[in-house]
Structures are given as C-alpha cells and as structure tokens.
Enzyme design. Structure first.
Site, PDB file in Angstrom:
ATOM      1  N   TYR A  56      53.855  56.818  41.017  1.00 54.23           N
ATOM      2  CA  TYR A  56      54.602  56.042  41.919  1.00 54.23           C
ATOM      3  C   TYR A  56      55.876  56.998  42.161  1.00 54.23           C
ATOM      4  O   TYR A  56      56.508  56.747  43.192  1.00 54.23           O
ATOM      5  CB  TYR A  56      55.290  54.779  41.323  1.00 54.23           C
ATOM      6  CG  TYR A  56      54.277  53.577  40.799  1.00 54.23           C
ATOM      7  CD1 TYR A  56      53.017  53.871  40.918  1.00 54.23           C
ATOM      8  CD2 TYR A  56      54.853  52.819  40.104  1.00 54.23           C
ATOM      9  CE1 TYR A  56      52.372  52.977  40.400  1.00 54.23           C
ATOM     10  CE2 TYR A  56      54.148  51.752  39.539  1.00 54.23           C
ATOM     11  CZ  TYR A  56      52.798  51.974  39.779  1.00 54.23           C
ATOM     12  OH  TYR A  56      52.120  50.760  39.445  1.00 54.23           O
ATOM     13  N   GLN A  57      56.155  58.065  41.500  1.00 54.85           N
ATOM     14  CA  GLN A  57      57.377  59.068  41.958  1.00 54.85           C
ATOM     15  C   GLN A  57      58.644  58.031  42.141  1.00 54.85           C
ATOM     16  O   GLN A  57      59.291  58.426  42.993  1.00 54.85           O
ATOM     17  CB  GLN A  57      57.025  59.767  42.927  1.00 54.85           C
ATOM     18  CG  GLN A  57      55.873  60.499  42.850  1.00 54.85           C
ATOM     19  CD  GLN A  57      55.331  61.463  44.244  1.00 54.85           C
ATOM     20  OE1 GLN A  57      56.276  61.370  45.201  1.00 54.85           O
ATOM     21  NE2 GLN A  57      54.169  61.965  44.263  1.00 54.85           N
TER      22      GLN A  57
END
Length: 106
Positions: A56-57
């Site tokens: 997802y960062q």
C-alpha cells in the site's frame, strides 16, 4: 452514527475496534487521497487503520495524517489509535524482521 464494535484484547481490559479502515489507494502510495480519507474517517470515530509498508505504501502517509489530526484536535493522542501493518515476504527472515518492524514503527 452508531458505535463501532470492539473486542477485548487477551486478559486485559483493553479493547480494539473490530473494523479497521483499509488504507490502500490506487495508484498505490496516493498520499493525498490516503491523508484525506484518514482525516474523514477520524471524524466518523474510526480508530483502527490498516497499512502496508510495501504494497500500500501507506505507513508514512498515515503518520503524517495522524500528525495533522492532532493539530486539528480530531484526536487528543496517538494512543487513541490502532495501526496494523504487514510484514513483506522479503522481510520475513530472521535477520530482517527487526529492521522491518522498526521501520514500521517510525
């Protein structure tokens, strides 16, 4: 809005919201979308957020959104929140787990 159901943690009196708000946004790492979503869900009394450092960062962006929420008095303390995350496959080795955990906690 009704209350968000919680579940008791082990043998303590602590509870955690049973529903966590996912922070994946397309394209992955869309920080402004994530920040805005977190601020809006905090207004709705969500207190559990799900992150992922690699996929997802979103971990750094969640931290930035929490700092902003504190400035706006949407929350009084980070201790009101539960943040869950994921250990990436390449970090699932005995010599990498601790470093990955430390990065997540930053």
């Amino acid at each position: 809005m009704g209350s968000i159901l919680e579940v008791r943690l082990g043998s303590t009196n602590a509870t955690i919201p049973i529903v966590g708000f996912g922070t994946a946004a397309w394209p992955f790492g869309a920080s402004e979308t994530i920040k805005e979503s977190i601020l809006n869900t905090l207004k709705l009394r969500y207190r559990h957020f799900d992150a992922a450092a690699v996929l997802y960062q979103s971990e750094q962006t969640i931290g930035e959104a929490i700092a902003h929420a504190l400035q706006l008095s949407l929350i009084q303390s980070r201790t009101e929140l539960f943040i869950t995350s994921k250990l990436w496959c390449s970090d699932a080795h005995s010599d990498r787990v601790l470093l990955a955990l430390q990065n997540t906690l930053q």
